[in-house]
Design an enzyme around this catalytic site. Structure first.
Site, short mmCIF file in Angstrom:
data_model
loop_
_atom_site.label_atom_id
_atom_site.label_comp_id
_atom_site.label_asym_id
_atom_site.label_seq_id
_atom_site.Cartn_x
_atom_site.Cartn_y
_atom_site.Cartn_z
N ASP A 70 0.81 -1.22 0.00
CA ASP A 70 0.00 0.00 0.00
C ASP A 70 0.85 1.27 0.00
O ASP A 70 2.07 1.22 0.20
CB ASP A 70 -0.96 0.00 1.20
CG ASP A 70 -0.30 -0.45 2.51
OD1 ASP A 70 0.95 -0.45 2.58
OD2 ASP A 70 -1.03 -0.79 3.45
N ASN A 139 -7.93 -2.80 14.42
CA ASN A 139 -9.28 -3.12 13.98
C ASN A 139 -9.30 -4.31 13.02
O ASN A 139 -10.32 -4.60 12.40
CB ASN A 139 -9.91 -1.89 13.31
CG ASN A 139 -9.13 -1.42 12.09
OD1 ASN A 139 -8.17 -2.06 11.67
ND2 ASN A 139 -9.55 -0.31 11.50
N HIS A 141 -7.39 -4.54 10.29
CA HIS A 141 -7.07 -4.23 8.88
C HIS A 141 -5.79 -4.94 8.44
O HIS A 141 -4.88 -5.17 9.23
CB HIS A 141 -7.03 -2.72 8.60
CG HIS A 141 -5.82 -1.99 9.12
ND1 HIS A 141 -5.90 -0.75 9.72
CD2 HIS A 141 -4.50 -2.28 9.08
CE1 HIS A 141 -4.69 -0.34 10.02
NE2 HIS A 141 -3.82 -1.24 9.65
N GLU A 146 -9.80 -1.76 5.52
CA GLU A 146 -10.45 -1.48 6.80
C GLU A 146 -11.73 -2.31 6.93
O GLU A 146 -12.23 -2.81 5.93
CB GLU A 146 -10.82 0.02 6.85
CG GLU A 146 -9.67 0.97 6.59
CD GLU A 146 -8.74 1.09 7.77
OE1 GLU A 146 -8.90 0.37 8.77
OE2 GLU A 146 -7.82 1.94 7.70
C1 F6R Z 1 1.60 -1.42 6.22
C2 F6R Z 1 0.21 -1.88 6.32
C3 F6R Z 1 -0.55 -1.85 7.61
C4 F6R Z 1 0.29 -2.30 8.80
C5 F6R Z 1 -0.56 -2.33 10.07
C6 F6R Z 1 0.26 -2.73 11.30
O1 F6R Z 1 2.09 -1.52 4.90
O2 F6R Z 1 -0.32 -2.24 5.34
O3 F6R Z 1 -1.66 -2.70 7.48
O4 F6R Z 1 0.82 -3.55 8.55
O5 F6R Z 1 -1.15 -1.08 10.29
O6 F6R Z 1 1.22 -1.74 11.55
P1 F6R Z 1 2.37 -1.95 12.64
O7 F6R Z 1 3.29 -3.00 12.14
O8 F6R Z 1 3.04 -0.61 12.75
O9 F6R Z 1 1.67 -2.36 13.91
#
Ligand code: F6R
Length: 243
Positions: A70, A139, A141, A146
């Site tokens: 992303d 959440n 995701h 989301e």
């Molecule tokens: C990042 C992404 C997000 C993260 C998620 C967890 O490319 O797609 O889905 O993997 O927000 O983030 P961290 O690892 O910072 O807890």
């Protein structure tokens, strides 16, 4: 019945070691393979270990191709808050990968829907993703998928949830700079990867348990991973040690 392997380890360092070993084994098995990569705090230790292994001559990225999950809409590749910049800093600039073989969705394309379709087509043309690395949001995701009414099949543009914007605003100099939209692989794109490895810290224990063993429902996007035959969740009980 969920087939997800949920492995708990003591420390962030141990989680990073196991993840790096899995990725290194994948690279050795298929030196021209496609890795799906994530940003965020969870994979940083893994990228450090991969960079170390490459510096020691133990790992060769020269034929490896990568696709990231992303990118924020509106952020150019050289924006230090963007995901292309993150990947260069934490991995690509530290290993012998050909940057031309590293792909992050563009956040600044004129036509973002066309960019999303082209990104999806590119993954197909590369032969699909061999191993996809993921983090998970509080959440549930994955990527920027989301909680929603349904599981998105393909790469697409999304409006970020309030909770995600709050969680990520700390990474921006001014919280109001936090983008409202992102481009992300769909849940379907992720499920088409041949193997999936998801990393999470202690604050993700509850959502990882729900994703692995709760109902499969788009209100917890990561629960879709139960539909995939080869998924491992690595959960560490302690956050990274302060450096
Ligand atoms: C990042 C992404 C997000 C993260 C998620 C967890 O490319 O797609 O889905 O993997 O927000 O983030 P961290 O690892 O910072 O807890």
């Amino acid at each position: 019945m969920s087939q997800i392997r949920l492995i708990e380890v003591e420390s962030y360092e141990e989680m990073s070691r196991l993840a790096a070993e899995t990725i290194a084994a994948q690279i050795r098995e298929k030196p021209d393979g496609v890795l799906g990569l994530a940003t965020g705090s969870s994979p940083i230790g893994t990228y450090d270990l991969l960079a170390d292994a490459c510096a020691k001559g133990e790992l060769d990225f020269s034929g490896i191709r990568t696709v990231n999950l992303d990118e924020y809409c509106g952020l150019a590749p050289d924006n230090p808050f963007g995901y292309r910049y993150f990947m260069n800093e934490h991995l690509f600039d530290r290993v012998n990968i050909d940057k031309a073989n590293t792909f992050v969705p563009s956040g600044t394309a004129q036509d973002m829907d066309a960019e999303a379709a082209a990104y999806e087509a590119r993954i197909d043309a590369m032969g699909g993703i061999d191993l996809q690395l993921l983090g998970i949001g509080h959440n549930g995701h994955i990527g920027f998928n989301e909680p929603a009414e349904g599981f998105a099949p393909n790469t697409h543009v999304v409006e970020l949830a309030a909770r995600t914007r709050e969680a990520n605003a700390k990474f921006f100099e001014k919280p109001e700079d936090m983008p409202k939209y992102a481009i992300t692989m769909g849940v379907g794109t992720i499920l088409r990867a041949r193997r999936i490895l998801l990393l999470g810290g202690p604050d993700k224990a509850e959502i990882m348990e729900r994703a692995a063993h709760g109902p499969v429902h788009p209100s917890v996007p990561a629960s879709a991973l139960q539909l995939h035959p080869d998924v491992t969740f690595l959960l560490c009980r302690q956050p990274p040690r302060a450096k």
